[in-house]
Scaffold this active site. Structure first.
Site, PDB file in Angstrom:
ATOM      1  CG  HIS A  54      -1.696   1.256   1.428  1.00 45.82           C
ATOM      2  ND1 HIS A  54      -3.022   1.369   1.083  1.00 45.82           N
ATOM      3  CD2 HIS A  54      -1.341   2.478   1.941  1.00 45.82           C
ATOM      4  CE1 HIS A  54      -3.449   2.592   1.355  1.00 45.82           C
ATOM      5  NE2 HIS A  54      -2.442   3.287   1.886  1.00 45.82           N
ATOM      6  CD  GLU A  55       1.873   3.510   3.686  1.00 45.71           C
ATOM      7  OE1 GLU A  55       2.121   4.579   3.088  1.00 45.71           O
ATOM      8  OE2 GLU A  55       0.864   3.354   4.397  1.00 45.71           O
ATOM      9  CG  HIS A 107       0.475   6.301  -0.748  1.00 46.21           C
ATOM     10  ND1 HIS A 107      -0.620   6.799  -1.406  1.00 46.21           N
ATOM     11  CD2 HIS A 107      -0.005   5.696   0.375  1.00 46.21           C
ATOM     12  CE1 HIS A 107      -1.712   6.511  -0.722  1.00 46.21           C
ATOM     13  NE2 HIS A 107      -1.370   5.836   0.362  1.00 46.21           N
TER      14      HIS A 107
END
Length: 436
Positions: free
Chosen positions: A24-25, A28
Protein backbone atom coordinates in the site's frame (compact mmCIF):
# COMPACT_ATOMS: atom_id res chain seq x y z
CA UNK A 1 -0.27 -30.52 16.20
CA UNK A 2 -3.49 -28.46 16.07
CA UNK A 3 -1.91 -25.72 18.21
CA UNK A 4 1.10 -25.62 15.88
CA UNK A 5 -1.09 -25.30 12.77
CA UNK A 6 -3.18 -22.62 14.51
CA UNK A 7 -0.03 -20.62 15.29
CA UNK A 8 1.20 -21.08 11.72
CA UNK A 9 -2.09 -19.71 10.40
CA UNK A 10 -1.81 -16.64 12.63
CA UNK A 11 1.82 -16.01 11.65
CA UNK A 12 1.13 -16.37 7.91
CA UNK A 13 -1.85 -14.03 8.17
CA UNK A 14 0.12 -11.39 10.09
CA UNK A 15 2.91 -11.57 7.51
CA UNK A 16 0.29 -11.16 4.80
CA UNK A 17 -1.07 -8.06 6.57
CA UNK A 18 2.43 -6.58 6.84
CA UNK A 19 3.06 -7.28 3.15
CA UNK A 20 -0.28 -5.64 2.25
CA UNK A 21 0.64 -2.53 4.24
CA UNK A 22 4.09 -2.38 2.67
CA UNK A 23 2.63 -2.63 -0.84
CA UNK A 24 0.00 0.00 0.00
CA UNK A 25 2.73 2.45 0.96
CA UNK A 26 4.69 1.55 -2.17
CA UNK A 27 1.57 2.54 -4.10
CA UNK A 28 2.08 6.05 -2.71
CA UNK A 29 5.87 6.19 -2.86
CA UNK A 30 6.55 4.92 -6.38
CA UNK A 31 4.42 7.50 -8.26
CA UNK A 32 5.56 10.22 -5.83
CA UNK A 33 9.19 9.58 -6.76
CA UNK A 34 8.28 9.38 -10.46
CA UNK A 35 6.69 12.83 -10.21
CA UNK A 36 9.74 14.25 -8.45
CA UNK A 37 8.16 14.65 -5.02
CA UNK A 38 10.70 14.47 -2.21
CA UNK A 39 10.18 11.33 -0.12
CA UNK A 40 12.20 11.22 3.09
CA UNK A 41 10.75 8.16 4.87
CA UNK A 42 9.11 4.82 4.04
CA UNK A 43 8.14 2.83 7.14
CA UNK A 44 5.98 -0.20 7.83
CA UNK A 45 4.47 -0.07 11.31
CA UNK A 46 4.38 2.55 14.07
CA UNK A 47 6.20 3.08 17.33
CA UNK A 48 9.91 2.59 17.90
CA UNK A 49 12.17 1.75 14.97
CA UNK A 50 13.35 -1.87 14.80
CA UNK A 51 15.44 -1.51 11.67
CA UNK A 52 16.09 1.15 9.08
CA UNK A 53 18.49 1.96 6.27
CA UNK A 54 18.92 5.12 4.21
CA UNK A 55 19.14 4.94 0.45
CA UNK A 56 19.62 8.31 -1.19
CA UNK A 57 17.26 10.82 0.41
CA UNK A 58 14.81 8.16 1.69
CA UNK A 59 15.01 6.19 4.93
CA UNK A 60 13.41 2.73 4.72
CA UNK A 61 12.51 0.83 7.86
CA UNK A 62 10.29 -1.30 10.06
CA UNK A 63 8.71 -0.19 13.31
CA UNK A 64 7.58 -2.23 16.31
CA UNK A 65 3.77 -2.07 15.96
CA UNK A 66 2.63 -3.64 12.65
CA UNK A 67 -0.75 -1.86 12.55
CA UNK A 68 -0.08 0.48 9.64
CA UNK A 69 2.65 2.33 7.83
CA UNK A 70 3.49 5.65 6.25
CA UNK A 71 5.44 7.44 3.55
CA UNK A 72 6.72 10.92 4.34
CA UNK A 73 5.99 13.12 1.33
CA UNK A 74 7.56 16.54 1.88
CA UNK A 75 5.21 19.48 1.52
CA UNK A 76 1.85 17.79 2.10
CA UNK A 77 0.65 20.96 3.84
CA UNK A 78 1.10 24.31 2.12
CA UNK A 79 2.37 27.39 3.97
CA UNK A 80 -0.22 29.77 5.37
CA UNK A 81 -1.78 32.21 2.92
CA UNK A 82 -1.82 35.85 3.94
CA UNK A 83 -4.26 38.12 2.16
CA UNK A 84 -4.62 35.54 -0.58
CA UNK A 85 -0.86 35.13 -1.04
CA UNK A 86 1.17 32.14 0.12
CA UNK A 87 3.68 32.96 2.78
CA UNK A 88 7.31 32.02 2.43
CA UNK A 89 7.43 28.26 3.09
CA UNK A 90 10.25 28.85 5.57
CA UNK A 91 8.13 31.30 7.54
CA UNK A 92 5.03 29.87 9.18
CA UNK A 93 3.29 32.20 11.59
CA UNK A 94 2.66 30.90 15.12
CA UNK A 95 -0.73 31.64 16.61
CA UNK A 96 -2.56 31.20 19.86
CA UNK A 97 -6.12 32.13 18.84
CA UNK A 98 -7.44 28.63 19.54
CA UNK A 99 -6.46 25.03 20.12
CA UNK A 100 -7.08 23.80 16.59
CA UNK A 101 -5.68 26.97 15.04
CA UNK A 102 -2.47 26.49 16.99
CA UNK A 103 -2.31 22.82 16.04
CA UNK A 104 -2.71 23.69 12.36
CA UNK A 105 -0.01 26.32 12.63
CA UNK A 106 2.32 23.88 14.39
CA UNK A 107 1.65 21.27 11.71
CA UNK A 108 2.54 23.75 8.95
CA UNK A 109 5.70 24.72 10.80
CA UNK A 110 6.77 21.10 11.27
CA UNK A 111 6.09 20.47 7.59
CA UNK A 112 8.26 23.34 6.33
CA UNK A 113 10.98 23.94 8.90
CA UNK A 114 13.46 21.61 7.18
CA UNK A 115 12.65 22.58 3.58
CA UNK A 116 15.55 23.89 1.58
CA UNK A 117 15.31 26.25 -1.37
CA UNK A 118 16.19 23.44 -3.80
CA UNK A 119 13.14 21.50 -2.60
CA UNK A 120 10.50 24.10 -3.47
CA UNK A 121 9.50 22.56 -6.81
CA UNK A 122 9.46 19.09 -5.26
CA UNK A 123 6.86 19.86 -2.61
CA UNK A 124 3.69 17.80 -2.78
CA UNK A 125 1.27 20.72 -2.58
CA UNK A 126 2.91 22.46 -5.59
CA UNK A 127 2.35 19.51 -7.91
CA UNK A 128 -0.54 19.40 -10.45
CA UNK A 129 -3.82 18.09 -9.07
CA UNK A 130 -3.72 14.97 -11.24
CA UNK A 131 -0.31 13.99 -9.86
CA UNK A 132 -1.61 14.41 -6.30
CA UNK A 133 -4.61 12.27 -7.22
CA UNK A 134 -2.44 9.47 -8.61
CA UNK A 135 -0.09 9.52 -5.62
CA UNK A 136 -2.85 9.41 -3.00
CA UNK A 137 -5.06 6.92 -4.85
CA UNK A 138 -2.06 4.68 -5.52
CA UNK A 139 -2.11 3.09 -2.06
CA UNK A 140 -5.79 2.02 -1.99
CA UNK A 141 -5.65 0.94 -5.63
CA UNK A 142 -2.75 -1.38 -4.80
CA UNK A 143 -4.97 -2.98 -2.13
CA UNK A 144 -7.72 -3.41 -4.74
CA UNK A 145 -5.20 -5.05 -7.07
CA UNK A 146 -4.03 -7.37 -4.28
CA UNK A 147 -7.65 -8.36 -3.59
CA UNK A 148 -8.25 -9.11 -7.28
CA UNK A 149 -5.08 -11.22 -7.53
CA UNK A 150 -5.83 -13.16 -4.33
CA UNK A 151 -9.46 -13.82 -5.30
CA UNK A 152 -8.22 -14.94 -8.73
CA UNK A 153 -5.79 -17.39 -7.10
CA UNK A 154 -8.54 -18.67 -4.80
CA UNK A 155 -11.17 -19.12 -7.53
CA UNK A 156 -9.12 -19.84 -10.65
CA UNK A 157 -6.24 -21.65 -8.98
CA UNK A 158 -7.88 -23.63 -6.19
CA UNK A 159 -11.49 -23.44 -7.36
CA UNK A 160 -14.81 -23.06 -5.57
CA UNK A 161 -17.37 -25.50 -4.25
CA UNK A 162 -19.85 -25.74 -7.12
CA UNK A 163 -23.21 -27.55 -7.01
CA UNK A 164 -23.54 -30.30 -9.61
CA UNK A 165 -26.57 -32.03 -11.11
CA UNK A 166 -25.97 -35.09 -8.91
CA UNK A 167 -28.21 -35.54 -5.86
CA UNK A 168 -26.45 -35.58 -2.50
CA UNK A 169 -29.53 -35.86 -0.29
CA UNK A 170 -33.32 -36.08 -0.59
CA UNK A 171 -35.39 -34.10 1.93
CA UNK A 172 -38.12 -36.01 3.77
CA UNK A 173 -40.55 -33.11 4.21
CA UNK A 174 -41.37 -29.85 2.47
CA UNK A 175 -40.77 -26.92 4.82
CA UNK A 176 -40.03 -23.24 4.14
CA UNK A 177 -36.57 -21.70 4.31
CA UNK A 178 -37.58 -19.94 7.52
CA UNK A 179 -38.11 -23.35 9.16
CA UNK A 180 -35.03 -24.98 7.69
CA UNK A 181 -33.10 -27.10 10.17
CA UNK A 182 -35.99 -28.38 12.25
CA UNK A 183 -37.05 -32.02 12.35
CA UNK A 184 -39.93 -33.19 10.20
CA UNK A 185 -43.31 -33.90 11.80
CA UNK A 186 -46.25 -36.07 10.72
CA UNK A 187 -48.09 -32.90 9.69
CA UNK A 188 -45.42 -31.92 7.15
CA UNK A 189 -46.05 -32.89 3.52
CA UNK A 190 -43.67 -35.35 1.87
CA UNK A 191 -41.35 -33.74 -0.67
CA UNK A 192 -41.98 -34.32 -4.38
CA UNK A 193 -38.48 -35.79 -4.66
CA UNK A 194 -39.33 -38.39 -2.01
CA UNK A 195 -42.60 -39.19 -3.75
CA UNK A 196 -40.77 -39.64 -7.07
CA UNK A 197 -38.33 -42.10 -5.47
CA UNK A 198 -35.21 -40.03 -6.11
CA UNK A 199 -32.07 -41.29 -4.37
CA UNK A 200 -28.64 -39.89 -3.44
CA UNK A 201 -26.30 -40.40 -6.39
CA UNK A 202 -28.98 -39.81 -9.04
CA UNK A 203 -27.81 -37.44 -11.77
CA UNK A 204 -30.44 -35.29 -13.47
CA UNK A 205 -30.62 -35.84 -17.21
CA UNK A 206 -33.69 -33.77 -18.09
CA UNK A 207 -36.55 -31.81 -16.54
CA UNK A 208 -39.79 -31.57 -18.52
CA UNK A 209 -37.88 -32.63 -21.61
CA UNK A 210 -35.16 -29.96 -21.26
CA UNK A 211 -31.62 -31.33 -21.10
CA UNK A 212 -29.93 -30.46 -17.79
CA UNK A 213 -26.37 -29.11 -17.89
CA UNK A 214 -26.04 -27.28 -14.55
CA UNK A 215 -27.59 -27.05 -11.10
CA UNK A 216 -28.36 -23.38 -11.65
CA UNK A 217 -30.40 -24.28 -14.73
CA UNK A 218 -32.21 -27.09 -12.90
CA UNK A 219 -32.96 -24.91 -9.88
CA UNK A 220 -34.46 -22.23 -12.12
CA UNK A 221 -36.69 -24.75 -13.87
CA UNK A 222 -37.91 -26.19 -10.56
CA UNK A 223 -38.68 -22.76 -9.11
CA UNK A 224 -40.55 -21.72 -12.26
CA UNK A 225 -42.61 -24.94 -12.36
CA UNK A 226 -44.85 -23.92 -9.45
CA UNK A 227 -47.22 -26.75 -8.50
CA UNK A 228 -47.45 -28.21 -12.00
CA UNK A 229 -46.50 -31.80 -12.82
CA UNK A 230 -42.88 -32.33 -13.82
CA UNK A 231 -41.30 -35.09 -15.88
CA UNK A 232 -37.98 -36.07 -14.24
CA UNK A 233 -35.30 -38.18 -15.88
CA UNK A 234 -32.20 -39.16 -13.87
CA UNK A 235 -29.20 -41.36 -14.46
CA UNK A 236 -28.97 -44.03 -11.78
CA UNK A 237 -25.98 -46.35 -11.95
CA UNK A 238 -25.76 -46.01 -15.72
CA UNK A 239 -29.44 -46.39 -16.57
CA UNK A 240 -32.07 -43.74 -17.04
CA UNK A 241 -34.99 -43.64 -14.60
CA UNK A 242 -38.00 -41.40 -15.17
CA UNK A 243 -40.81 -40.22 -12.89
CA UNK A 244 -43.76 -37.83 -13.05
CA UNK A 245 -44.52 -35.76 -9.96
CA UNK A 246 -46.01 -32.30 -9.28
CA UNK A 247 -43.55 -29.92 -7.59
CA UNK A 248 -44.69 -28.21 -4.39
CA UNK A 249 -44.98 -24.45 -3.83
CA UNK A 250 -43.10 -23.04 -0.85
CA UNK A 251 -41.97 -19.65 0.45
CA UNK A 252 -38.26 -19.52 -0.34
CA UNK A 253 -35.57 -16.88 -0.28
CA UNK A 254 -35.54 -14.72 -3.40
CA UNK A 255 -32.48 -15.15 -5.60
CA UNK A 256 -32.53 -11.42 -6.40
CA UNK A 257 -33.04 -10.10 -2.87
CA UNK A 258 -31.97 -12.30 0.08
CA UNK A 259 -34.03 -10.09 2.41
CA UNK A 260 -37.38 -11.21 0.97
CA UNK A 261 -39.11 -14.49 0.16
CA UNK A 262 -41.25 -15.60 -2.76
CA UNK A 263 -43.46 -18.59 -3.45
CA UNK A 264 -41.77 -20.84 -5.98
CA UNK A 265 -41.64 -24.46 -7.06
CA UNK A 266 -39.86 -26.92 -4.75
CA UNK A 267 -38.59 -30.46 -5.35
CA UNK A 268 -36.61 -31.34 -2.23
CA UNK A 269 -33.11 -32.34 -3.31
CA UNK A 270 -29.68 -31.13 -2.22
CA UNK A 271 -26.94 -31.12 -4.87
CA UNK A 272 -23.52 -32.68 -4.51
CA UNK A 273 -20.80 -30.00 -4.47
CA UNK A 274 -17.37 -30.43 -6.01
CA UNK A 275 -14.35 -28.14 -6.13
CA UNK A 276 -14.17 -26.65 -9.63
CA UNK A 277 -11.83 -24.02 -11.00
CA UNK A 278 -13.64 -20.87 -12.02
CA UNK A 279 -13.12 -18.43 -14.86
CA UNK A 280 -12.37 -14.68 -14.78
CA UNK A 281 -16.11 -13.98 -14.73
CA UNK A 282 -16.38 -15.58 -11.30
CA UNK A 283 -13.63 -13.28 -10.00
CA UNK A 284 -15.54 -10.26 -11.31
CA UNK A 285 -18.76 -11.51 -9.70
CA UNK A 286 -17.08 -12.13 -6.34
CA UNK A 287 -15.35 -8.73 -6.41
CA UNK A 288 -18.67 -7.04 -7.17
CA UNK A 289 -20.38 -8.86 -4.31
CA UNK A 290 -17.52 -8.15 -1.93
CA UNK A 291 -17.38 -4.45 -2.84
CA UNK A 292 -21.11 -4.09 -2.18
CA UNK A 293 -20.89 -6.02 1.10
CA UNK A 294 -17.80 -4.12 2.26
CA UNK A 295 -19.32 -0.73 1.40
CA UNK A 296 -22.43 -1.68 3.36
CA UNK A 297 -20.30 -2.79 6.33
CA UNK A 298 -18.42 0.53 6.31
CA UNK A 299 -21.68 2.49 6.09
CA UNK A 300 -23.07 0.64 9.13
CA UNK A 301 -19.79 0.71 11.06
CA UNK A 302 -20.91 3.29 13.67
CA UNK A 303 -23.96 1.17 14.58
CA UNK A 304 -21.92 -2.02 14.64
CA UNK A 305 -19.31 -0.37 16.86
CA UNK A 306 -22.03 0.23 19.46
CA UNK A 307 -22.70 -3.52 19.43
CA UNK A 308 -18.98 -4.28 19.78
CA UNK A 309 -18.68 -1.83 22.68
CA UNK A 310 -21.52 -3.59 24.49
CA UNK A 311 -19.91 -6.96 23.73
CA UNK A 312 -16.64 -5.72 25.23
CA UNK A 313 -18.46 -5.37 28.54
CA UNK A 314 -20.37 -8.64 28.59
CA UNK A 315 -23.08 -8.54 25.91
CA UNK A 316 -23.24 -11.17 23.18
CA UNK A 317 -20.78 -10.52 20.33
CA UNK A 318 -22.33 -10.55 16.82
CA UNK A 319 -20.49 -13.07 14.66
CA UNK A 320 -20.68 -10.80 11.59
CA UNK A 321 -19.53 -7.60 13.30
CA UNK A 322 -16.27 -5.68 12.80
CA UNK A 323 -13.01 -7.07 14.16
CA UNK A 324 -9.49 -5.72 14.57
CA UNK A 325 -6.30 -7.21 13.16
CA UNK A 326 -6.04 -9.11 16.47
CA UNK A 327 -9.48 -10.61 15.92
CA UNK A 328 -8.74 -11.35 12.27
CA UNK A 329 -5.55 -13.15 13.31
CA UNK A 330 -7.56 -15.38 15.67
CA UNK A 331 -10.02 -16.08 12.86
CA UNK A 332 -7.09 -17.00 10.61
CA UNK A 333 -5.92 -19.52 13.21
CA UNK A 334 -9.39 -21.06 13.38
CA UNK A 335 -9.77 -21.17 9.60
CA UNK A 336 -6.75 -23.43 9.23
CA UNK A 337 -7.82 -25.81 12.01
CA UNK A 338 -11.64 -26.03 12.02
CA UNK A 339 -13.05 -29.11 10.25
CA UNK A 340 -9.48 -30.44 9.76
CA UNK A 341 -9.09 -29.02 6.24
CA UNK A 342 -6.46 -30.08 3.73
CA UNK A 343 -3.40 -27.89 3.27
CA UNK A 344 -4.85 -26.62 -0.01
CA UNK A 345 -8.05 -25.62 1.79
CA UNK A 346 -6.03 -23.90 4.51
CA UNK A 347 -4.14 -21.85 1.94
CA UNK A 348 -7.37 -21.04 0.13
CA UNK A 349 -9.08 -19.81 3.30
CA UNK A 350 -6.15 -17.61 4.34
CA UNK A 351 -5.88 -16.08 0.87
CA UNK A 352 -9.61 -15.32 0.82
CA UNK A 353 -9.35 -13.68 4.25
CA UNK A 354 -6.40 -11.53 3.13
CA UNK A 355 -8.26 -10.60 -0.07
CA UNK A 356 -11.27 -9.42 1.94
CA UNK A 357 -9.00 -7.46 4.30
CA UNK A 358 -7.28 -5.68 1.40
CA UNK A 359 -10.61 -4.76 -0.14
CA UNK A 360 -11.76 -3.32 3.19
CA UNK A 361 -8.54 -1.31 3.57
CA UNK A 362 -8.96 0.09 0.06
CA UNK A 363 -12.59 1.15 0.41
CA UNK A 364 -12.06 2.51 3.93
CA UNK A 365 -9.13 4.62 2.75
CA UNK A 366 -11.26 6.07 -0.05
CA UNK A 367 -13.55 7.74 2.53
CA UNK A 368 -13.12 11.47 1.70
CA UNK A 369 -11.96 12.56 5.13
CA UNK A 370 -8.50 13.38 6.46
CA UNK A 371 -6.31 11.73 7.65
CA UNK A 372 -7.42 8.98 5.25
CA UNK A 373 -6.13 8.95 1.67
CA UNK A 374 -9.60 9.89 0.50
CA UNK A 375 -9.28 13.27 2.20
CA UNK A 376 -6.28 14.17 0.04
CA UNK A 377 -7.99 12.68 -3.03
CA UNK A 378 -11.01 14.93 -2.38
CA UNK A 379 -8.67 17.92 -2.02
CA UNK A 380 -7.01 17.16 -5.38
CA UNK A 381 -10.37 16.77 -7.13
CA UNK A 382 -11.68 20.00 -5.60
CA UNK A 383 -8.55 21.76 -6.80
CA UNK A 384 -9.21 20.47 -10.33
CA UNK A 385 -12.81 21.70 -10.19
CA UNK A 386 -11.84 25.16 -8.89
CA UNK A 387 -9.09 25.67 -11.45
CA UNK A 388 -11.21 24.32 -14.30
CA UNK A 389 -14.11 26.59 -13.36
CA UNK A 390 -11.77 29.58 -13.15
CA UNK A 391 -10.45 28.85 -16.64
CA UNK A 392 -13.98 28.58 -18.04
CA UNK A 393 -14.87 31.95 -16.52
CA UNK A 394 -11.49 33.41 -17.51
CA UNK A 395 -10.74 34.25 -13.91
CA UNK A 396 -7.31 34.18 -12.20
CA UNK A 397 -6.02 30.74 -11.18
CA UNK A 398 -7.20 30.17 -7.57
CA UNK A 399 -4.12 28.02 -6.91
CA UNK A 400 -3.79 24.95 -4.74
CA UNK A 401 -6.34 23.75 -2.23
CA UNK A 402 -5.19 24.26 1.34
CA UNK A 403 -5.91 20.85 2.94
CA UNK A 404 -4.44 22.15 6.20
CA UNK A 405 -7.78 23.88 6.78
CA UNK A 406 -9.25 20.41 7.24
CA UNK A 407 -6.74 19.39 9.91
CA UNK A 408 -9.26 19.94 12.74
CA UNK A 409 -11.43 17.31 11.03
CA UNK A 410 -8.37 15.08 10.69
CA UNK A 411 -7.65 15.34 14.41
CA UNK A 412 -11.25 14.43 15.28
CA UNK A 413 -11.38 11.55 12.78
CA UNK A 414 -7.97 10.32 13.90
CA UNK A 415 -9.11 10.37 17.53
CA UNK A 416 -12.26 8.44 16.66
CA UNK A 417 -10.25 5.84 14.75
CA UNK A 418 -7.89 5.40 17.70
CA UNK A 419 -10.80 4.89 20.11
CA UNK A 420 -12.43 2.42 17.71
CA UNK A 421 -9.17 0.50 17.39
CA UNK A 422 -8.76 0.24 21.16
CA UNK A 423 -12.35 -0.95 21.63
CA UNK A 424 -12.05 -3.53 18.84
CA UNK A 425 -8.76 -4.91 20.12
CA UNK A 426 -10.09 -5.08 23.69
CA UNK A 427 -13.28 -6.83 22.53
CA UNK A 428 -11.24 -9.25 20.42
CA UNK A 429 -9.27 -10.20 23.52
CA UNK A 430 -12.06 -10.51 26.11
CA UNK A 431 -14.97 -11.54 23.84
CA UNK A 432 -13.56 -12.72 20.51
CA UNK A 433 -15.52 -13.71 17.41
CA UNK A 434 -15.34 -17.45 16.80
CA UNK A 435 -16.19 -19.33 13.59
CA UNK A 436 -16.07 -22.79 15.18
Amino acid sequence: MTALIYTLGVVVFVLGVIASIALHELGHMVPAKRFGIKVTQYFVGFGSTIWSVKRGETEYGIKSIPLGGYVKLVGMLPPERRDGVAADPHEVRATSTGLFTQLVSDARHAEHELIEDDDLERLFYRKPWWQKLIVMAGGPLVNVAIAVVLFAVVLMGFGALTPTTTVQAVSDCAITDAEAGRACTDADPVTPAKQAGLQPGDRFVSFNGERITSWEQLSGLIRANGDREARLVVDRDGREVSADVPTAVLARTSLDDPQRTEKVGFLGVTPTETMQRQGPGAVVDVMSEQVAATASAIAHLPVRMVEVTKAAFGAERPADGPISVVGASRVAGELVTVDEPSWAERAQRLLALLASLNLFLALFNFIPLLPLDGGHIAGALWEAVRRGWARLRRRPDPGYVDVARMLPVAYVVGGILMVMSVILIYADIVNPVSIS
